[in-house]
Design a protein around this motif. Structure first.
Motif, PDB file in Angstrom:
ATOM      1  N   LEU A 188       1.077  -1.282   0.099  1.00 11.46           N
ATOM      2  CA  LEU A 188      -0.786  -0.076   0.330  1.00 11.46           C
ATOM      3  C   LEU A 188       0.515   1.186   0.036  1.00 11.46           C
ATOM      4  CD1 LEU A 188      -3.131  -1.331   2.833  1.00 11.46           C
ATOM      5  CD2 LEU A 188      -2.489  -1.786   0.138  1.00 11.46           C
ATOM      6  N   THR A 189       1.602   0.986  -0.831  1.00 13.66           N
ATOM      7  CA  THR A 189       2.918   2.429  -0.820  1.00 13.66           C
ATOM      8  C   THR A 189       1.989   3.159  -1.905  1.00 13.66           C
ATOM      9  OG1 THR A 189       3.724   1.167  -2.760  1.00 13.66           O
ATOM     10  CG2 THR A 189       4.914   0.955  -0.822  1.00 13.66           C
ATOM     11  N   ASN A 190       2.521   5.035  -1.007  1.00 13.80           N
ATOM     12  CA  ASN A 190       2.530   5.679  -1.919  1.00 13.80           C
ATOM     13  C   ASN A 190       0.573   5.926  -1.909  1.00 13.80           C
ATOM     14  OD1 ASN A 190       4.580   7.522  -2.358  1.00 13.80           O
ATOM     15  ND2 ASN A 190       5.070   4.773  -3.679  1.00 13.80           N
ATOM     16  N   PHE A 218       3.611   0.459   3.519  1.00 13.86           N
ATOM     17  CA  PHE A 218       3.079   1.392   4.008  1.00 13.86           C
ATOM     18  C   PHE A 218       3.647   2.630   3.628  1.00 13.86           C
ATOM     19  CE2 PHE A 218      -0.134  -1.118   6.643  1.00 13.86           C
ATOM     20  CZ  PHE A 218      -1.460  -0.148   7.028  1.00 13.86           C
ATOM     21  N   THR A 219       4.687   2.167   3.011  1.00 13.51           N
ATOM     22  CA  THR A 219       5.436   3.339   2.711  1.00 13.51           C
ATOM     23  C   THR A 219       5.342   4.748   2.310  1.00 13.51           C
ATOM     24  OG1 THR A 219       7.796   1.477   1.986  1.00 13.51           O
ATOM     25  CG2 THR A 219       7.548   3.732   1.942  1.00 13.51           C
ATOM     26  N   ASN A 220       5.652   5.637   2.587  1.00 14.54           N
ATOM     27  CA  ASN A 220       5.620   6.826   2.022  1.00 14.54           C
ATOM     28  C   ASN A 220       3.659   7.278   2.159  1.00 14.54           C
ATOM     29  OD1 ASN A 220       8.123   8.039   1.556  1.00 14.54           O
ATOM     30  ND2 ASN A 220       8.317   7.139   0.041  1.00 14.54           N
ATOM     31  N   THR A 221       2.974   6.203   2.654  1.00 17.36           N
ATOM     32  CA  THR A 221       1.246   6.725   2.740  1.00 17.36           C
ATOM     33  C   THR A 221       0.849   7.807   3.400  1.00 17.36           C
ATOM     34  OG1 THR A 221       0.990   4.325   2.013  1.00 17.36           O
ATOM     35  CG2 THR A 221      -0.871   5.410   3.292  1.00 17.36           C
ATOM     36  N   ASN A 222      -0.407   8.441   3.528  1.00 17.70           N
ATOM     37  CA  ASN A 222      -0.820   9.736   3.900  1.00 17.70           C
ATOM     38  C   ASN A 222      -2.001   8.507   4.413  1.00 17.70           C
ATOM     39  OD1 ASN A 222      -2.267  11.774   5.260  1.00 17.70           O
ATOM     40  ND2 ASN A 222      -1.397  12.937   3.103  1.00 17.70           N
ATOM     41  N   ASP A 275       5.552  -2.036   7.445  1.00 22.91           N
ATOM     42  CA  ASP A 275       6.534  -0.747   6.805  1.00 22.91           C
ATOM     43  C   ASP A 275       6.105   0.600   7.193  1.00 22.91           C
ATOM     44  OD1 ASP A 275       8.809   0.571   5.469  1.00 22.91           O
ATOM     45  OD2 ASP A 275       9.401  -0.500   4.685  1.00 22.91           O
ATOM     46  N   LEU A 276       6.278   1.282   7.586  1.00 20.98           N
ATOM     47  CA  LEU A 276       5.421   2.562   7.823  1.00 20.98           C
ATOM     48  C   LEU A 276       6.322   3.647   7.829  1.00 20.98           C
ATOM     49  CD1 LEU A 276       3.099   1.084  10.939  1.00 20.98           C
ATOM     50  CD2 LEU A 276       2.044   2.156   8.599  1.00 20.98           C
ATOM     51  N   SER A 277       7.875   3.039   6.903  1.00 18.00           N
ATOM     52  CA  SER A 277       8.373   4.330   6.576  1.00 18.00           C
ATOM     53  C   SER A 277       7.975   5.055   5.529  1.00 18.00           C
ATOM     54  CB  SER A 277       9.998   4.024   6.010  1.00 18.00           C
ATOM     55  OG  SER A 277       9.180   2.995   5.016  1.00 18.00           O
ATOM     56  N   GLY A 278       8.394   6.866   6.380  1.00 17.25           N
ATOM     57  CA  GLY A 278       7.677   7.747   5.273  1.00 17.25           C
ATOM     58  C   GLY A 278       6.148   8.269   5.580  1.00 17.25           C
ATOM     59  N   VAL A 279       5.765   7.614   6.443  1.00 16.70           N
ATOM     60  CA  VAL A 279       3.736   7.716   6.525  1.00 16.70           C
ATOM     61  C   VAL A 279       3.947   9.248   7.026  1.00 16.70           C
ATOM     62  CG1 VAL A 279       3.311   5.381   6.644  1.00 16.70           C
ATOM     63  CG2 VAL A 279       3.458   6.479   8.444  1.00 16.70           C
ATOM     64  N   LYS A 280       2.906   9.697   6.713  1.00 12.76           N
ATOM     65  CA  LYS A 280       2.182  10.785   6.854  1.00 12.76           C
ATOM     66  C   LYS A 280       0.980  10.586   8.431  1.00 12.76           C
ATOM     67  CE  LYS A 280       0.417  16.070   6.882  1.00 12.76           C
ATOM     68  NZ  LYS A 280       0.922  16.806   6.209  1.00 12.76           N
ATOM     69  N   MET A 281       1.236  10.547   9.451  1.00 12.46           N
ATOM     70  CA  MET A 281       0.350  10.307   9.989  1.00 12.46           C
ATOM     71  C   MET A 281      -0.385  11.028  10.753  1.00 12.46           C
ATOM     72  SD  MET A 281      -0.053   7.193  12.695  1.00 12.46           S
ATOM     73  CE  MET A 281       0.936   5.918  11.148  1.00 12.46           C
ATOM     74  N   THR A 282      -0.141  12.471  10.753  1.00 16.63           N
ATOM     75  CA  THR A 282      -0.263  13.509  11.619  1.00 16.63           C
ATOM     76  C   THR A 282      -2.632  13.385  11.925  1.00 16.63           C
ATOM     77  OG1 THR A 282       1.099  14.956  10.482  1.00 16.63           O
ATOM     78  CG2 THR A 282      -0.570  15.784  11.761  1.00 16.63           C
ATOM     79  N   ASP A 283      -2.287  13.838  13.518  1.00 20.57           N
ATOM     80  CA  ASP A 283      -4.277  13.874  13.629  1.00 20.57           C
ATOM     81  C   ASP A 283      -4.248  12.570  14.226  1.00 20.57           C
ATOM     82  OD1 ASP A 283      -3.613  16.147  14.567  1.00 20.57           O
ATOM     83  OD2 ASP A 283      -4.053  17.013  12.441  1.00 20.57           O
ATOM     84  N   ALA A 284      -3.927  11.424  13.398  1.00 15.11           N
ATOM     85  CA  ALA A 284      -4.955  10.450  13.812  1.00 15.11           C
ATOM     86  C   ALA A 284      -4.862   9.827  15.134  1.00 15.11           C
ATOM     87  CB  ALA A 284      -3.497   9.256  12.970  1.00 15.11           C
ATOM     88  N   ILE A 285      -5.593   8.394  14.998  1.00 17.44           N
ATOM     89  CA  ILE A 285      -6.153   7.944  15.739  1.00 17.44           C
ATOM     90  C   ILE A 285      -5.806   6.427  16.448  1.00 17.44           C
ATOM     91  CG2 ILE A 285      -8.139   7.484  18.245  1.00 17.44           C
ATOM     92  CD1 ILE A 285      -9.342   9.821  16.112  1.00 17.44           C
ATOM     93  N   ALA A 286      -4.710   6.407  17.165  1.00 17.89           N
ATOM     94  CA  ALA A 286      -4.712   4.719  17.207  1.00 17.89           C
ATOM     95  C   ALA A 286      -4.445   3.906  18.405  1.00 17.89           C
ATOM     96  CB  ALA A 286      -3.043   4.309  16.606  1.00 17.89           C
ATOM     97  N   LEU A 305       9.022   2.647  11.423  1.00 15.90           N
ATOM     98  CA  LEU A 305       8.369   3.752  11.674  1.00 15.90           C
ATOM     99  C   LEU A 305       9.321   5.426  10.952  1.00 15.90           C
ATOM    100  CD1 LEU A 305       6.515   3.421  14.584  1.00 15.90           C
ATOM    101  CD2 LEU A 305       5.166   3.732  12.737  1.00 15.90           C
ATOM    102  N   THR A 306      11.054   4.836  10.558  1.00 15.75           N
ATOM    103  CA  THR A 306      11.807   5.779  10.558  1.00 15.75           C
ATOM    104  C   THR A 306      10.909   6.798   9.478  1.00 15.75           C
ATOM    105  OG1 THR A 306      12.666   3.934   8.160  1.00 15.75           O
ATOM    106  CG2 THR A 306      13.026   4.292  10.472  1.00 15.75           C
ATOM    107  N   ASN A 307      11.509   8.261   9.682  1.00 17.97           N
ATOM    108  CA  ASN A 307      11.506   9.308   9.258  1.00 17.97           C
ATOM    109  C   ASN A 307      10.048   9.541   8.834  1.00 17.97           C
ATOM    110  OD1 ASN A 307      13.927   9.669   8.093  1.00 17.97           O
ATOM    111  ND2 ASN A 307      13.933   7.763   7.436  1.00 17.97           N
ATOM    112  N   ALA A 308       8.796   8.463  10.241  1.00 19.29           N
ATOM    113  CA  ALA A 308       7.578   8.837   9.846  1.00 19.29           C
ATOM    114  C   ALA A 308       6.727  10.410  10.692  1.00 19.29           C
ATOM    115  CB  ALA A 308       6.825   8.399  10.209  1.00 19.29           C
TER     116      ALA A 308
END
Length: 101
Positions: free
Chosen positions: A9-11, A29-33, A48-59, A69-72
């Motif tokens: 599910l990249t990008n 999930f690399t680079n997924t929003n 693999d959640l590297s580079g994801v943008k997860m701002t304001d998510a609820i987990a 979660l590198t560079n996330a």
């Protein structure tokens, strides 16, 4: 319940989605929003959640055991009671993130 084990599910833009109780172990999930996405009770073991943008998510109660979660961008995420055993946060942004256990 959604099942994506070992999926690619990249990008992808999943902004505002509801992935409650998703099974996404070994998923890429690399680079997924994932901004404003609900990830509560999800299983992201070895994902693999590297580079994801997860701002304001609820987990809440999500499992990120051995996840990458590198560079996330994890700013303002609610990770209350989430599991991170062996997770890698190298160079990730965790500003104003809630890690209540």
């Amino acid at each position: 319940m959604i099942h994506y084990p070992a999926a690619n599910l990249t990008n992808i833009n999943l902004t505002g989605g509801d992935l409650t109780e998703v099974v996404a172990n070994n998923t890429n999930f690399t680079n997924t929003n994932l901004t404003n996405t609900i990830l509560s009770k999800g299983n992201f073991t070895t994902a693999d959640l590297s580079g994801v943008k997860m701002t304001d998510a609820i987990a809440v109660n999500a499992n990120f055991t051995n996840a990458n979660l590198t560079n996330a961008d994890l700013s303002k995420v609610n990770f209350t009671d989430a599991t991170f055993i062996g997770a890698n946060f190298t160079a990730s942004n965790v500003d104003a993130t809630d890690f209540v256990f």
